[in-house]
Write an enzyme that holds these catalytic residues in place. Structure first.
Site, mmCIF file in Angstrom:
data_model
loop_
_atom_site.group_PDB
_atom_site.id
_atom_site.type_symbol
_atom_site.label_atom_id
_atom_site.label_comp_id
_atom_site.label_asym_id
_atom_site.label_seq_id
_atom_site.Cartn_x
_atom_site.Cartn_y
_atom_site.Cartn_z
ATOM 1 N N ARG A 71 0.879 -1.307 -0.091
ATOM 2 C CA ARG A 71 -0.039 0.156 0.049
ATOM 3 C C ARG A 71 0.913 1.139 0.082
ATOM 4 O O ARG A 71 1.670 1.478 0.973
ATOM 5 C CB ARG A 71 -0.946 0.060 1.293
ATOM 6 C CG ARG A 71 -1.563 1.374 1.324
ATOM 7 C CD ARG A 71 -2.898 1.296 2.487
ATOM 8 N NE ARG A 71 -3.926 0.673 2.056
ATOM 9 C CZ ARG A 71 -5.007 0.666 2.562
ATOM 10 N NH1 ARG A 71 -5.310 1.343 3.653
ATOM 11 N NH2 ARG A 71 -6.090 0.036 2.078
ATOM 12 N N HIS B 244 -7.348 0.785 -6.288
ATOM 13 C CA HIS B 244 -7.698 0.100 -5.324
ATOM 14 C C HIS B 244 -8.346 -1.304 -5.640
ATOM 15 O O HIS B 244 -9.401 -1.672 -5.353
ATOM 16 C CB HIS B 244 -8.673 0.848 -4.218
ATOM 17 C CG HIS B 244 -8.277 0.232 -2.778
ATOM 18 N ND1 HIS B 244 -7.625 -0.958 -2.238
ATOM 19 C CD2 HIS B 244 -8.959 0.401 -1.652
ATOM 20 C CE1 HIS B 244 -7.991 -1.090 -1.199
ATOM 21 N NE2 HIS B 244 -8.620 -0.268 -0.519
ATOM 22 N N GLN C 104 -9.950 -3.809 -2.939
ATOM 23 C CA GLN C 104 -11.267 -3.395 -2.409
ATOM 24 C C GLN C 104 -12.270 -3.632 -3.443
ATOM 25 O O GLN C 104 -13.524 -4.213 -3.117
ATOM 26 C CB GLN C 104 -11.266 -1.899 -2.355
ATOM 27 C CG GLN C 104 -12.674 -1.299 -1.798
ATOM 28 C CD GLN C 104 -13.076 -1.979 -0.351
ATOM 29 O OE1 GLN C 104 -12.244 -1.866 0.439
ATOM 30 N NE2 GLN C 104 -14.299 -2.447 -0.348
ATOM 31 N N ASP D 123 -17.132 7.320 -1.365
ATOM 32 C CA ASP D 123 -15.566 6.897 -0.868
ATOM 33 C C ASP D 123 -15.440 8.628 -0.321
ATOM 34 O O ASP D 123 -16.141 9.607 -0.717
ATOM 35 C CB ASP D 123 -14.545 6.824 -1.820
ATOM 36 C CG ASP D 123 -13.391 6.276 -1.173
ATOM 37 O OD1 ASP D 123 -13.288 6.216 0.122
ATOM 38 O OD2 ASP D 123 -12.360 6.548 -1.722
ATOM 39 N N CYS E 120 -16.296 1.698 0.739
ATOM 40 C CA CYS E 120 -15.071 0.840 1.075
ATOM 41 C C CYS E 120 -14.690 1.169 2.574
ATOM 42 O O CYS E 120 -13.994 0.303 3.236
ATOM 43 C CB CYS E 120 -13.996 1.276 0.207
ATOM 44 S SG CYS E 120 -13.537 3.093 0.190
ATOM 45 N N ARG F 92 -13.569 -8.617 1.765
ATOM 46 C CA ARG F 92 -12.353 -8.168 1.449
ATOM 47 C C ARG F 92 -11.458 -9.477 1.807
ATOM 48 O O ARG F 92 -10.571 -10.002 0.874
ATOM 49 C CB ARG F 92 -11.677 -7.110 2.471
ATOM 50 C CG ARG F 92 -12.190 -5.723 2.068
ATOM 51 C CD ARG F 92 -11.655 -5.151 0.879
ATOM 52 N NE ARG F 92 -10.249 -5.285 0.691
ATOM 53 C CZ ARG F 92 -9.495 -4.120 1.131
ATOM 54 N NH1 ARG F 92 -9.988 -3.281 1.607
ATOM 55 N NH2 ARG F 92 -8.262 -4.299 0.968
HETATM 56 N N1 NVA Z 1 -10.016 6.884 -1.211
HETATM 57 C C1 NVA Z 1 -9.556 6.489 -0.064
HETATM 58 C C2 NVA Z 1 -9.773 4.997 0.006
HETATM 59 C C3 NVA Z 1 -9.419 4.503 1.469
HETATM 60 C C4 NVA Z 1 -9.685 2.888 1.564
HETATM 61 C C5 NVA Z 1 -7.963 6.734 0.415
HETATM 62 O O1 NVA Z 1 -7.226 6.587 -0.688
HETATM 63 O O2 NVA Z 1 -7.625 7.199 1.257
HETATM 64 N N1 CP Z 2 -11.291 -0.109 2.530
HETATM 65 C C1 CP Z 2 -9.873 -0.230 2.868
HETATM 66 O O1 CP Z 2 -9.054 -0.348 2.284
HETATM 67 O O2 CP Z 2 -9.707 -0.008 4.456
HETATM 68 P P1 CP Z 2 -8.498 0.126 5.262
HETATM 69 O O3 CP Z 2 -7.684 1.420 4.845
HETATM 70 O O4 CP Z 2 -8.698 0.227 6.563
HETATM 71 O O5 CP Z 2 -7.359 -0.998 4.796
#
Ligand code: NVA
Ligand code: CP
Length: 300
Positions: A102, A129, A132, A219, A259, A287
């Site tokens: 990540r 993502h 997800q 989101d 998500c 997930r």
């Molecule tokens: N768009 C959000 C998704 C979190 C799972 C982010 O990148 O923070």
């Molecule tokens: N939806 C998602 O990816 O959650 P986290 O940021 O908690 O991993």
């Protein structure tokens, strides 16, 4: 399928095959059986951003498959102090069977795959993502029976989630609509691709986008790494919210997906969130199953 770097790299058949295996693994788990499909396999999990779901579902997923997961935070890894990704990739390839990462830049994930010799899984970048969205697709098919004739609608920022959702929707044969403010559209190359490959519609009117939708998603307005833009985004995204008006425009039996984490009163009202909490927490649970399927496909 050698890696999961973005959904665009997967064919429709590969996506459906992951979803079928995810359904099977979920069924087996509900029966109390955990196949040791990845006995002795080791997954490194690099996190340059926070996570609840991704970390816990990958870690428990590897455990349930008989393997082992290592949590590698950028605060501890040399990558956080500037060791090049091409060196990290080659070193980790000597110890591990797979890497989940990540991070911010999509290029870093692509480079990890390019320079390493083991499967790489994208656990979220600024661009997309995929893990997800595999879970979202699984939840939609679970509740709607099939993707045939469905309309997916996304309200909000044209961010990593929007980018992956539109690819996932078009590849599985759904129609896709998005309501987002000017200047916050999804990736322009993906928009061009979606228009060519399927039915894609973009507007600045949330209720219009949601018209006759079977599934409505949103989101956060400010993603990880955009914290300093919070105030500016709160202004820009006013009106880009899943609320009663939007749900009235959608089909009567429309699902809601998020998500998570969610900001009630911003991208979704508390009322709509709670009315659809079962669907949203099924999505979070899925997930685990979807990623176990990805791990089996890549690491077995
Ligand atoms: N768009 C959000 C998704 C979190 C799972 C982010 O990148 O923070
Ligand atoms: N939806 C998602 O990816 O959650 P986290 O940021 O908690 O991993």
């Amino acid at each position: 399928m050698k890696h999961l770097l973005k959904l665009m790299d997967l064919t429709r058949e590969e996506i459906l095959s992951v979803l079928n295996l995810a359904d099977q693994l979920k069924y087996e788990r509900q029966k109390g059986t955990f196949g040791d499909y990845l006995k002795g396999k080791k997954l490194g999990m690099i996190f340059q951003k926070s996570s609840t779901r991704t970390r816990v579902s990958f870690e428990t997923g590897m455990y349930e498959l008989g393997g082992y997961a290592l949590f590698l935070s950028n605060r501890d890894l040399q990558i956080g102090r500037g060791e090049p990704v091409e060196d990290t990739a080659r070193v980790l390839s000597r110890y591990l069977d797979g890497i989940m990462i990540r991070t911010f830049a999509q290029q870093e994930v692509e480079d990890l795959a390019k320079y390493g010799s083991i499967p790489v899984i994208n656990g979220l970048t600024d661009y997309c993502h995929p893990c997800q969205v595999l879970a979202d697709l699984m939840t939609i098919r679970e509740r709607k029976g099939s993707f045939k004739g469905l309309k997916m609608c996304f309200i909000g920022d044209g961010n990593n989630m929007a980018n992956s959702l539109m690819v996932g929707a078009i590849k599985t044969g759904m129609r896709f609509s998005i309501a987002c403010p000017k200047g916050y559209e999804p990736d322009s190359e993906l928009v061009a691709w979606a228009k060519k490959e399927g039915e894609f519609y973009m507007t600045e009117d949330a209720a219009e986008a949601a018209k006759d939708a079977d599934v409505v998603l949103t989101d956060v307005w400010a993603s990880m790494g955009q914290e300093e833009e919070k105030a500016k985004r709160e202004l820009a995204f006013k009106g880009f919210q899943i609320n009663e008006t939007v749900m009235k425009a959608a089909k009567k039996d429309a699902m809601v997906q998020h998500c998570l984490p969610a900001h009630r009163g911003e991208e979704i009202t508390a009322e709509v969130f709670e009315a659809h909490a079962d669907e949203i927490f099924d999505e979070a649970e899925n997930r685990l199953h979807a990623q176990k399927a990805v791990l089996c496909k890549l690491l077995k």
